[in-house]
Design a protein around this motif. Structure first.
Motif, mmCIF file in Angstrom:
data_model
loop_
_atom_site.group_PDB
_atom_site.id
_atom_site.type_symbol
_atom_site.label_atom_id
_atom_site.label_comp_id
_atom_site.label_asym_id
_atom_site.label_seq_id
_atom_site.Cartn_x
_atom_site.Cartn_y
_atom_site.Cartn_z
ATOM 1 N N SER A 92 0.792 -1.058 -0.159
ATOM 2 C CA SER A 92 0.115 0.025 0.060
ATOM 3 C C SER A 92 0.968 1.331 -0.006
ATOM 4 C CB SER A 92 -0.926 0.279 1.233
ATOM 5 O OG SER A 92 -0.143 -0.350 2.668
ATOM 6 N N ASP A 93 2.260 1.157 0.248
ATOM 7 C CA ASP A 93 3.045 2.181 0.872
ATOM 8 C C ASP A 93 4.138 2.878 -0.760
ATOM 9 O OD1 ASP A 93 4.684 0.542 1.442
ATOM 10 O OD2 ASP A 93 5.395 1.614 3.468
ATOM 11 N N MET A 94 3.603 1.441 -1.574
ATOM 12 C CA MET A 94 4.500 1.089 -2.672
ATOM 13 C C MET A 94 5.111 2.825 -3.376
ATOM 14 S SD MET A 94 4.555 -2.295 -3.881
ATOM 15 C CE MET A 94 5.581 -1.238 -5.315
ATOM 16 N N SER A 95 6.261 3.835 -3.065
ATOM 17 C CA SER A 95 6.778 5.017 -3.970
ATOM 18 C C SER A 95 6.826 4.252 -5.533
ATOM 19 C CB SER A 95 8.032 5.252 -3.802
ATOM 20 O OG SER A 95 8.941 4.619 -3.579
ATOM 21 N N ALA A 96 5.961 5.207 -6.542
ATOM 22 C CA ALA A 96 7.275 5.262 -7.682
ATOM 23 C C ALA A 96 7.990 4.328 -7.691
ATOM 24 C CB ALA A 96 7.074 7.094 -8.645
ATOM 25 N N LEU A 97 9.292 5.336 -7.788
ATOM 26 C CA LEU A 97 10.991 3.690 -7.343
ATOM 27 C C LEU A 97 10.497 2.488 -6.987
ATOM 28 C CD1 LEU A 97 13.408 3.492 -7.827
ATOM 29 C CD2 LEU A 97 14.188 4.617 -5.198
ATOM 30 N N ASP A 98 9.999 2.104 -6.120
ATOM 31 C CA ASP A 98 9.046 0.747 -5.834
ATOM 32 C C ASP A 98 8.691 0.565 -7.087
ATOM 33 O OD1 ASP A 98 10.541 0.917 -2.940
ATOM 34 O OD2 ASP A 98 9.092 1.945 -2.410
ATOM 35 N N TYR A 99 7.826 0.674 -7.959
ATOM 36 C CA TYR A 99 6.758 0.042 -8.562
ATOM 37 C C TYR A 99 7.467 -0.339 -9.944
ATOM 38 C CZ TYR A 99 3.640 -0.509 -12.082
ATOM 39 O OH TYR A 99 3.258 -1.128 -13.786
ATOM 40 N N ALA A 100 8.667 0.975 -10.060
ATOM 41 C CA ALA A 100 9.476 0.737 -10.787
ATOM 42 C C ALA A 100 10.702 -0.238 -10.747
ATOM 43 C CB ALA A 100 10.672 2.079 -11.607
ATOM 44 N N ILE A 101 11.189 -0.998 -9.852
ATOM 45 C CA ILE A 101 11.448 -2.048 -9.638
ATOM 46 C C ILE A 101 11.147 -3.024 -9.576
ATOM 47 C CG2 ILE A 101 12.729 -2.908 -7.072
ATOM 48 C CD1 ILE A 101 14.321 -0.167 -6.199
ATOM 49 N N MET A 102 9.580 -2.968 -8.774
ATOM 50 C CA MET A 102 9.268 -4.329 -9.034
ATOM 51 C C MET A 102 8.666 -5.211 -10.432
ATOM 52 S SD MET A 102 4.714 -5.359 -7.908
ATOM 53 C CE MET A 102 4.269 -4.444 -9.702
ATOM 54 N N VAL A 103 8.505 -4.057 -11.464
ATOM 55 C CA VAL A 103 8.989 -4.628 -12.866
ATOM 56 C C VAL A 103 9.871 -4.157 -13.919
ATOM 57 C CG1 VAL A 103 8.074 -3.517 -15.457
ATOM 58 C CG2 VAL A 103 6.616 -2.622 -12.961
ATOM 59 N N GLU A 104 11.372 -4.042 -13.721
ATOM 60 C CA GLU A 104 12.231 -3.520 -14.129
ATOM 61 C C GLU A 104 13.879 -4.628 -13.306
ATOM 62 O OE1 GLU A 104 12.750 0.270 -16.185
ATOM 63 O OE2 GLU A 104 13.343 0.370 -13.530
ATOM 64 N N ASP A 105 13.258 -4.901 -12.009
ATOM 65 C CA ASP A 105 13.874 -6.130 -11.310
ATOM 66 C C ASP A 105 14.872 -7.409 -11.406
ATOM 67 O OD1 ASP A 105 15.888 -6.433 -9.470
ATOM 68 O OD2 ASP A 105 15.258 -6.086 -7.858
ATOM 69 N N SER A 106 14.913 -7.538 -12.883
ATOM 70 C CA SER A 106 14.100 -9.273 -13.206
ATOM 71 C C SER A 106 15.588 -9.933 -14.131
ATOM 72 C CB SER A 106 12.788 -9.654 -13.607
ATOM 73 O OG SER A 106 12.882 -10.335 -14.538
ATOM 74 N N HIS A 107 15.859 -10.877 -13.806
ATOM 75 C CA HIS A 107 17.476 -11.151 -14.693
ATOM 76 C C HIS A 107 16.678 -12.335 -15.122
ATOM 77 C CE1 HIS A 107 20.770 -10.050 -12.428
ATOM 78 N NE2 HIS A 107 19.456 -9.300 -11.722
ATOM 79 N N VAL A 108 15.062 -12.978 -15.098
ATOM 80 C CA VAL A 108 14.301 -13.452 -16.114
ATOM 81 C C VAL A 108 13.991 -13.098 -17.780
ATOM 82 C CG1 VAL A 108 14.482 -14.697 -14.312
ATOM 83 C CG2 VAL A 108 12.541 -13.780 -14.684
ATOM 84 N N ASN A 109 13.449 -14.037 -17.888
ATOM 85 C CA ASN A 109 12.508 -13.571 -19.493
ATOM 86 C C ASN A 109 10.930 -12.798 -18.797
ATOM 87 O OD1 ASN A 109 11.973 -13.056 -21.966
ATOM 88 N ND2 ASN A 109 11.623 -15.041 -22.587
ATOM 89 N N THR A 110 10.609 -11.232 -18.286
ATOM 90 C CA THR A 110 9.703 -11.214 -17.995
ATOM 91 C C THR A 110 9.536 -9.898 -18.656
ATOM 92 O OG1 THR A 110 10.219 -10.777 -15.290
ATOM 93 C CG2 THR A 110 8.496 -9.177 -15.519
ATOM 94 N N ARG A 111 7.910 -9.835 -18.579
ATOM 95 C CA ARG A 111 6.945 -9.264 -19.477
ATOM 96 C C ARG A 111 6.239 -8.214 -18.955
ATOM 97 N NH1 ARG A 111 10.825 -9.952 -22.580
ATOM 98 N NH2 ARG A 111 12.120 -10.468 -24.425
ATOM 99 N N VAL A 112 5.389 -7.020 -19.892
ATOM 100 C CA VAL A 112 4.259 -6.755 -19.270
ATOM 101 C C VAL A 112 3.191 -6.674 -20.391
ATOM 102 C CG1 VAL A 112 3.552 -4.321 -18.820
ATOM 103 C CG2 VAL A 112 5.734 -4.597 -17.423
#
Length: 253
Positions: A126-146
């Motif tokens: 609930s208290d995730m920031s814009a940076l937290d969201y960016a990390i959730m999406v980008e911080d992946s070393h696997v084949n991740t897509r949006v």
């Protein structure tokens, strides 16, 4: 804490914490880091073994006295949508789904905040920031897509990227045996569209098109109302002490 790539992953155990799904229960998790050139391979193996991915961490429940969390995967090739699901597909026939790289946007963030404020005001995110969201999406070393789901507008499908309103987003791992839905969110004001159901149905169809067998939904927790929806998608397998077994819909209620 050591995050270097080694021939075998190093596993760690979290301290006990309050269970977010079952009242009066405590949870613990075992986890490891998904980094380095073997991250995608390890993500496949660990997901097939009941783990889930969050950023560059793979984890699974390790509770001492509870086994309520059960890994679920849909058998995409044998799936036939129920009548209610066919209505959801028809209702959302005006949506264009676009698969792209794991990159965050301000439009996604705005929708994500609306979703959290409506559905998960007291949750751990609930208290995730814009940076937290960016990390959730980008911080992946696997084949991740949006996958972005937008309302169709005139001209969409003819030139370039769809321009319609963003209604829903799914963060998805592309695996050797299917798709794993890591996280998804949607416009909470459009309840009649059943966008959560629509995204799962879309993932099933994508998996079929790829000729792969499984859609991984994470954990079903018997006794947790907010997890009950996962058993609607049959046939599906549950991970047991004997391995993956075909679930019995009559029992899993």
């Amino acid at each position: 804490m050591n995050t270097q790539t080694t021939p075998s992953p190093q596993f760690y155990l979290t301290a006990p914490a309050i269970c977010p799904y079952l009242s009066g229960e405590m949870e613990r998790k075992v986890f490891t880091h998904l980094v380095g050139p073997r991250a995608a391979e390890m993500n496949d193996l660990l997901t097939q073994g009941g783990f889930r991915r969050s950023q560059n961490i793979a984890y699974r429940p390790a509770c001492e006295a509870c086994r309520a969390c059960v890994s679920v995967r849909i058998l995409a090739g044998d799936f036939q949508p129920a009548k209610s699901m066919r209505r959801v597909l028809a209702t959302n026939s005006d949506i264009i789904a676009t698969l792209g790289p794991a990159q965050p946007s301000t439009e996604q963030l705005s929708l994500f905040r609306r979703y959290l404020d409506s559905r998960h005001q007291r949750g751990g995110m609930s208290d995730m920031s814009a940076l937290d969201y960016a990390i959730m999406v980008e911080d992946s070393h696997v084949n991740t897509r949006v996958i972005e789901y937008r309302r169709r507008e005139p001209g969409d499908g003819i030139a370039g990227t769809p321009r319609g309103e963003l209604l829903a987003v799914a963060l998805t791992d592309m695996m050797s045996d299917g798709l794993s839905m890591v996280y998804s969110f949607f416009n909470p004001d459009l309840e009649k569209r059943s966008l959560g159901t629509f995204m799962i149905l879309d993932h099933i169809n994508r998996t079929k098109t790829l000729g792969l067998p499984h859609v991984y939904l994470g954990y079903w927790v018997k006794g947790s109302p907010k997890m009950g929806y996962k058993t609607r998608y049959q046939p599906q397998e549950h991970l047991t002490a004997r391995g993956w077994e075909l679930a019995d819909p009559a029992r899993d209620v």
